[in-house]
Structure formats: structure tokens, C-alpha cells
Design a protein around this motif. Sequence first.
Motif, mmCIF file in Angstrom:
data_model
loop_
_atom_site.group_PDB
_atom_site.id
_atom_site.type_symbol
_atom_site.label_atom_id
_atom_site.label_comp_id
_atom_site.label_asym_id
_atom_site.label_seq_id
_atom_site.Cartn_x
_atom_site.Cartn_y
_atom_site.Cartn_z
ATOM 1 N N PRO A 69 0.816 -1.210 0.000
ATOM 2 C CA PRO A 69 0.000 0.000 0.000
ATOM 3 C C PRO A 69 0.854 1.265 0.000
ATOM 4 C CG PRO A 69 0.036 -0.963 2.190
ATOM 5 C CD PRO A 69 0.806 -1.903 1.309
ATOM 6 N N VAL A 70 0.461 2.209 -0.840
ATOM 7 C CA VAL A 70 1.146 3.496 -0.967
ATOM 8 C C VAL A 70 0.098 4.600 -0.850
ATOM 9 C CG1 VAL A 70 2.510 4.998 -2.476
ATOM 10 C CG2 VAL A 70 2.908 2.521 -2.488
ATOM 11 N N VAL A 71 0.339 5.574 0.011
ATOM 12 C CA VAL A 71 -0.545 6.738 0.058
ATOM 13 C C VAL A 71 -0.027 7.790 -0.918
ATOM 14 C CG1 VAL A 71 -1.446 6.392 2.384
ATOM 15 C CG2 VAL A 71 0.716 7.613 2.095
ATOM 16 N N ILE A 72 -0.945 8.402 -1.649
ATOM 17 C CA ILE A 72 -0.618 9.491 -2.567
ATOM 18 C C ILE A 72 -1.655 10.570 -2.328
ATOM 19 C CG2 ILE A 72 -1.837 8.318 -4.465
ATOM 20 C CD1 ILE A 72 0.269 9.715 -6.322
ATOM 21 N N MET A 73 -1.213 11.819 -2.097
ATOM 22 C CA MET A 73 -2.163 12.758 -1.510
ATOM 23 C C MET A 73 -1.893 14.207 -1.907
ATOM 24 S SD MET A 73 0.039 11.122 0.706
ATOM 25 C CE MET A 73 1.725 11.590 1.082
ATOM 26 N N SER A 104 -2.189 3.814 10.223
ATOM 27 C CA SER A 104 -3.425 3.999 9.456
ATOM 28 C C SER A 104 -3.123 4.773 8.180
ATOM 29 C CB SER A 104 -4.457 4.758 10.297
ATOM 30 O OG SER A 104 -4.050 6.111 10.475
ATOM 31 N N VAL A 105 -4.051 4.722 7.232
ATOM 32 C CA VAL A 105 -3.895 5.497 6.004
ATOM 33 C C VAL A 105 -3.783 6.983 6.336
ATOM 34 C CG1 VAL A 105 -5.099 6.233 3.902
ATOM 35 C CG2 VAL A 105 -5.025 3.809 4.514
ATOM 36 N N GLU A 106 -4.643 7.455 7.238
ATOM 37 C CA GLU A 106 -4.638 8.878 7.571
ATOM 38 C C GLU A 106 -3.306 9.310 8.190
ATOM 39 O OE1 GLU A 106 -8.843 7.431 7.488
ATOM 40 O OE2 GLU A 106 -6.938 6.689 8.293
ATOM 41 N N ASP A 107 -2.776 8.488 9.097
ATOM 42 C CA ASP A 107 -1.497 8.844 9.718
ATOM 43 C C ASP A 107 -0.349 8.772 8.715
ATOM 44 O OD1 ASP A 107 -2.548 9.443 12.172
ATOM 45 O OD2 ASP A 107 -2.093 7.497 13.079
ATOM 46 N N ALA A 108 -0.426 7.846 7.761
ATOM 47 C CA ALA A 108 0.601 7.776 6.721
ATOM 48 C C ALA A 108 0.586 9.035 5.860
ATOM 49 C CB ALA A 108 0.394 6.540 5.854
ATOM 50 N N VAL A 109 -0.604 9.532 5.547
ATOM 51 C CA VAL A 109 -0.730 10.785 4.798
ATOM 52 C C VAL A 109 -0.068 11.921 5.569
ATOM 53 C CG1 VAL A 109 -2.389 12.537 4.030
ATOM 54 C CG2 VAL A 109 -2.782 10.126 3.500
ATOM 55 N N ARG A 110 -0.388 12.030 6.859
ATOM 56 C CA ARG A 110 0.176 13.114 7.671
ATOM 57 C C ARG A 110 1.700 12.994 7.768
ATOM 58 N NH1 ARG A 110 -4.427 11.340 10.973
ATOM 59 N NH2 ARG A 110 -6.139 12.815 10.608
ATOM 60 N N ARG A 111 2.192 11.782 7.994
ATOM 61 C CA ARG A 111 3.633 11.591 8.156
ATOM 62 C C ARG A 111 4.387 11.900 6.862
ATOM 63 N NH1 ARG A 111 6.500 7.656 6.424
ATOM 64 N NH2 ARG A 111 4.711 6.242 6.178
ATOM 65 N N GLU A 112 3.917 11.355 5.749
ATOM 66 C CA GLU A 112 4.647 11.518 4.492
ATOM 67 C C GLU A 112 4.692 12.977 4.046
ATOM 68 O OE1 GLU A 112 6.459 9.771 2.494
ATOM 69 O OE2 GLU A 112 6.292 7.794 3.424
ATOM 70 N N ILE A 113 3.564 13.671 4.148
ATOM 71 C CA ILE A 113 3.571 15.075 3.737
ATOM 72 C C ILE A 113 4.491 15.896 4.633
ATOM 73 C CG2 ILE A 113 2.161 17.169 3.606
ATOM 74 C CD1 ILE A 113 -0.086 15.581 2.482
ATOM 75 N N HIS A 114 4.448 15.615 5.935
ATOM 76 C CA HIS A 114 5.311 16.381 6.844
ATOM 77 C C HIS A 114 6.786 16.066 6.600
ATOM 78 C CE1 HIS A 114 7.225 17.552 10.735
ATOM 79 N NE2 HIS A 114 6.432 18.600 10.559
ATOM 80 N N GLU A 115 7.108 14.797 6.378
ATOM 81 C CA GLU A 115 8.507 14.428 6.140
ATOM 82 C C GLU A 115 9.058 15.072 4.872
ATOM 83 O OE1 GLU A 115 8.499 9.943 8.185
ATOM 84 O OE2 GLU A 115 8.571 10.167 6.005
ATOM 85 N N GLU A 116 8.254 15.119 3.822
ATOM 86 C CA GLU A 116 8.757 15.587 2.532
ATOM 87 C C GLU A 116 8.664 17.096 2.351
ATOM 88 O OE1 GLU A 116 7.093 13.422 -0.708
ATOM 89 O OE2 GLU A 116 7.712 11.467 0.075
ATOM 90 N N SER A 117 7.702 17.723 3.054
ATOM 91 C CA SER A 117 7.480 19.148 2.792
ATOM 92 C C SER A 117 7.448 20.035 4.030
ATOM 93 C CB SER A 117 6.152 19.319 2.053
ATOM 94 O OG SER A 117 5.060 19.001 2.918
ATOM 95 N N GLU A 146 3.404 2.281 6.427
ATOM 96 C CA GLU A 146 4.291 1.492 7.278
ATOM 97 C C GLU A 146 3.489 0.610 8.233
ATOM 98 O OE1 GLU A 146 6.979 4.290 9.082
ATOM 99 O OE2 GLU A 146 8.174 4.445 7.235
ATOM 100 N N PRO A 147 4.099 -0.471 8.740
ATOM 101 C CA PRO A 147 3.389 -1.363 9.663
ATOM 102 C C PRO A 147 2.833 -0.615 10.873
ATOM 103 C CG PRO A 147 5.415 -2.399 8.926
ATOM 104 C CD PRO A 147 5.457 -0.988 8.416
ATOM 105 N N GLY A 148 1.610 -0.950 11.254
ATOM 106 C CA GLY A 148 0.984 -0.336 12.418
ATOM 107 C C GLY A 148 0.461 1.060 12.189
#
Length: 336
Positions: free
Chosen positions: A197-201, A234-247, A230-232
Motif C-alpha cells: 500500500p502506498v498513500v498518494i495525496m 493507518s492510512v490517515e497517519d501515513a498521509v500526515r507523516r509523508e507530507i510532513h517528512e517531505e514538505s 508502514e506497519p501499524g
Amino acid sequence: PDGLPPFTPAELSTHTGFAVNPLDRLSNRRDDAAFIDELAAAPSSRFVVIAQDRPVLKKTADGYEALFTRAEAQAVGPVRECVLLGVRGDVAYFGQQLDDSAVTIIDVADEGGMIDTRQFVIHGRDDLFVHDLRPMAIEGTMEPEIYGLLGEAKSLLYWHRRHRFCSNCGEPSQFAGGGWRRQCDACKGLHFPRTDPVVIMLATHKGDVLLGRQPRFNKGMYSALAGFLEPGESVEDAVRREIHEESGIRIGRVAYMASQPWPFPASLMIGCIGEALNREIVIDKTELEDCRWFSHTDIVQMFERNHPQGYMAPHHLAIAHHILRAWRDGEAPGFG
């Protein structure tokens, strides 16, 4: 296309590349080997052929054809695996993996580009063409159902190529369940096809939308940010983490928009939109070349390819194109 009647898309997801796939995958019949053999032998059955990770196509007077009869598929070269993809109406579909010995690769790859430029050759078969699935789908010369069929076959056969040994005990694993399982005779372990699974947002803020670009993107193209779940998480938390990490942008509320099977090699893109809580961008240069806010006018110009800075929207093959288009047209969830 042969055996595939028209399909009417409904949800946003069915507009994304590789998502139109109306097959009944027969999960309740996969362990009936006699039934699967009977389907494979039926004159109406059709096969797609995969050489390493690329579809093999028949050259025709009008272009290319992806569907083979069983005799045609077996004549292409030695077979490593043959998996049941599913049925539609009276037609069964199979995916056939060629042994690596059937193809020669001419390595002319551009490692910095998005398109794999290697050439695959099946010697003595000038009537066949081995095509990379990504540019093939971009060309869009076949019906959407064919790309869905090829994407399913490519992902499933890719998994078989790379999971030939039991991950529990290391012994060789065996093909089972019509190709939807491998099992270990030594430790009795069962192994199932993997989908990542990959989140794209999109992040939105006061009428603007956040997009970024990687160095390998086509010149001027900006797209939605993305990353693996990532393991453990949620989709919503992955969205928040990835956007914050990259931008550096913090995200509050998150809403789902659409999904896309992405057979490069075997992912599920989960398209979302998120409410940005700040605007100051801090780019992660290991992930992105650039990241910026775009206005609604910018996005309209990017789709029309007349942006004054030459910026462009993602290609229609990508889910990013469709979720961005939905935002442009006011069809995406809004956060005020």
C-alpha cells in the motif's frame, strides 16, 4: 478486444490506469485443479504472456494484440508458471510467465528516467513485440480492460518470480491455488501474493494545493506527494507523516478519494486529500527536487498545458492526475 465486452466506469477509481478489471477471480474454485485445467483447455480461453516483467504482444495489421489462444501462448517459448486470472462471461483468462531463457535483453537503460528503455527480444519471432507496460498504457491504444488484465498478470507473476523459496524455512515452495498461493511441503507454510500500500495525496490550504517533483519526472511536471504505508500505521497517519517528512507541512483532517492498482511492481495507490495547517515548506531534498503551492488557476493552466512557467499536470495514467482533476473541478472533499 476478443472476449471482453464493454465496461462502464462509475467510481473515480475506475478512471485510473489498471483499475478497470471486471474479472471474477474465482476464489472459491482455485484449489480445483481439474476445473482449472478444463478452463485452460477450453477453445474460448485467452492468455496474456509475460516475459520477465513485460507483456508480449502479437503484431497485427492494426497495431498489437495482447490476448493469445493457449496454443499461441505455449508456442512463444518455455513456460515457467501459468496463473488463473479470472473469468468474464464464458471466457477464462490466464497469465503465462515465460522462462527467462526465452528472451534476450539489450540493455540501453536510462537510469535517470521514468521509462525503462531496455529492449526485450524473442529470437525467431518477428511477429511478436515485448513492450514495457508503462509506456504501453500511456499510449492507450488498447481497451482499459486489457491494461487491468495485464497489470494483474504482471503483479502476480512478479511475486512468483521472487518468492520461489519458503520465507520460513528456506526450502523451495510450490505453486498452488491456481497461482494465488505458494506452499512449502517441508514446513507446511502458506504464502500469498503481496500488495504494497502506498498513500498518494494532495494537501490543500485556502484554495491552493501542494505538489512536488522528483528529478526523474518529465521537465515541468509536478505531482502529488506519495509514500509507502508502514506497519501499524493507518492510512490517515501515513498521509500526515509523508507530507510532513517531505514538505514540512502539517496535516489535520484527511479524506479518501480513490485507489489505483499500480503494477510497478505490485502496489495499491491510495489517493487522499488533506487539510494543511501551515504553509511554510521545508523540502526534503533526498525525496524531492522541488515542492510548492499552486493556485486553482495554476492547475487549470497545467492541465491545458499553457502554464506561463511550463508546469504540467501528471499524465492521465497516474492516479495523481485524477485526484488533482477532481480537486480542480470541485469534486474533491473540501475542508473549508
